[in-house]
Design a protein around this motif. Sequence first.
Motif, mmCIF file in Angstrom:
data_model
loop_
_atom_site.group_PDB
_atom_site.id
_atom_site.type_symbol
_atom_site.label_atom_id
_atom_site.label_comp_id
_atom_site.label_asym_id
_atom_site.label_seq_id
_atom_site.Cartn_x
_atom_site.Cartn_y
_atom_site.Cartn_z
ATOM 1 N N LYS A 238 1.919 -35.844 -21.521
ATOM 2 C CA LYS A 238 3.099 -36.714 -21.416
ATOM 3 C C LYS A 238 2.943 -37.793 -20.354
ATOM 4 O O LYS A 238 3.800 -38.676 -20.236
ATOM 5 C CB LYS A 238 4.339 -35.865 -21.099
ATOM 6 N N ASN A 239 1.873 -37.756 -19.596
ATOM 7 C CA ASN A 239 1.668 -38.710 -18.499
ATOM 8 C C ASN A 239 1.040 -39.990 -19.039
ATOM 9 O O ASN A 239 -0.162 -40.212 -18.925
ATOM 10 C CB ASN A 239 0.778 -38.077 -17.420
ATOM 11 N N LYS A 240 1.862 -40.853 -19.633
ATOM 12 C CA LYS A 240 1.379 -42.061 -20.286
ATOM 13 C C LYS A 240 1.617 -43.292 -19.405
ATOM 14 O O LYS A 240 2.690 -43.425 -18.793
ATOM 15 C CB LYS A 240 2.092 -42.270 -21.628
ATOM 16 N N ASN B 143 7.554 -43.088 -15.505
ATOM 17 C CA ASN B 143 7.313 -41.929 -14.631
ATOM 18 C C ASN B 143 5.831 -41.552 -14.536
ATOM 19 O O ASN B 143 5.502 -40.452 -14.096
ATOM 20 C CB ASN B 143 8.115 -40.724 -15.121
ATOM 21 N N TYR B 144 4.957 -42.457 -14.949
ATOM 22 C CA TYR B 144 3.515 -42.175 -14.889
ATOM 23 C C TYR B 144 3.068 -41.918 -13.456
ATOM 24 O O TYR B 144 3.489 -42.595 -12.518
ATOM 25 C CB TYR B 144 2.731 -43.355 -15.470
ATOM 26 N N LYS B 145 2.173 -40.955 -13.299
ATOM 27 C CA LYS B 145 1.600 -40.655 -11.985
ATOM 28 C C LYS B 145 0.084 -40.579 -12.106
ATOM 29 O O LYS B 145 -0.439 -39.894 -12.987
ATOM 30 C CB LYS B 145 2.147 -39.323 -11.444
#
Length: 271
Positions: A248-250, A255-257
């Motif tokens: 889910k980290n797109k 909210n990308y990290k």
Amino acid sequence: MDTSKKNILVNINKGYVRHFLAMINSLAINNPSSQFDVYVMHTDLQDEDKGYIRTMTQANINPIYIYMDSALFKGAPKVKRYPYEIYYRIFAPIMLPESVDRILYLDSDMIVHNNIDELYNMNFEGNYFIACTQIRSFMQWFNRIRLTVGKDYYYINTGVMVMNIKELRNVIDTDKIFKFIKSNGWRMCLYDQDVIFKFFGNKIRLVDPRFYNLSDRYIMFYNMRKPKHKIDADWVANNNVIIHYLGKNKPWKDNYKGILKNYYHTYAVKK
């Protein structure tokens, strides 16, 4: 200079066109001496989508569309959280033209920011796939127990795979695969990865994910294990070839990290 034509395989739907364009243009720009036949497996792309893709891709990209009729999947279990696209990679050896012996499959949530010649031309050494694993020994053991395979089987991430299409055509049995899924759905997690592991996990040539399938999650765990040899932004720029925005980290989300976001935005299509 390598001027050879290379085969690339992707599967996309309408909702992922812009991310596919970022990935495929990054590949084209960073491999300017190669010509790419890009086989696009899909079920919902219209003529306007194909026209847009043609307009927005680099000159060394030749899109070739393979419509995946739902009739192909008759008898295949359909899981709520996974659409039929999960089967596309499995069907590739029987859907691709006979002229294709080798192909590089790439997920669309990736950026290719370096030359792929070494990976693409790598010797299969008798294997069906060249790919990376992103899990450690305990999870390899757990997956072998979960899917009842031997010690010489390796669980891979299917986002980047050089596929030995010539050999896979001779061994793939979709009826047997669907039968296994129906009987073992309760124990399966990621259907395409589980299937490749179960049926072909002992025919994998492993390559280093730091170079060919690097995610922010992998960086985090790697740096925890090896604090004296950390992967940082400079290391990525100088060594990595393929970045993978896993899970889910797109990078297109607020909210990308992580440290890999700018690679996506360098190649993202500006609407």
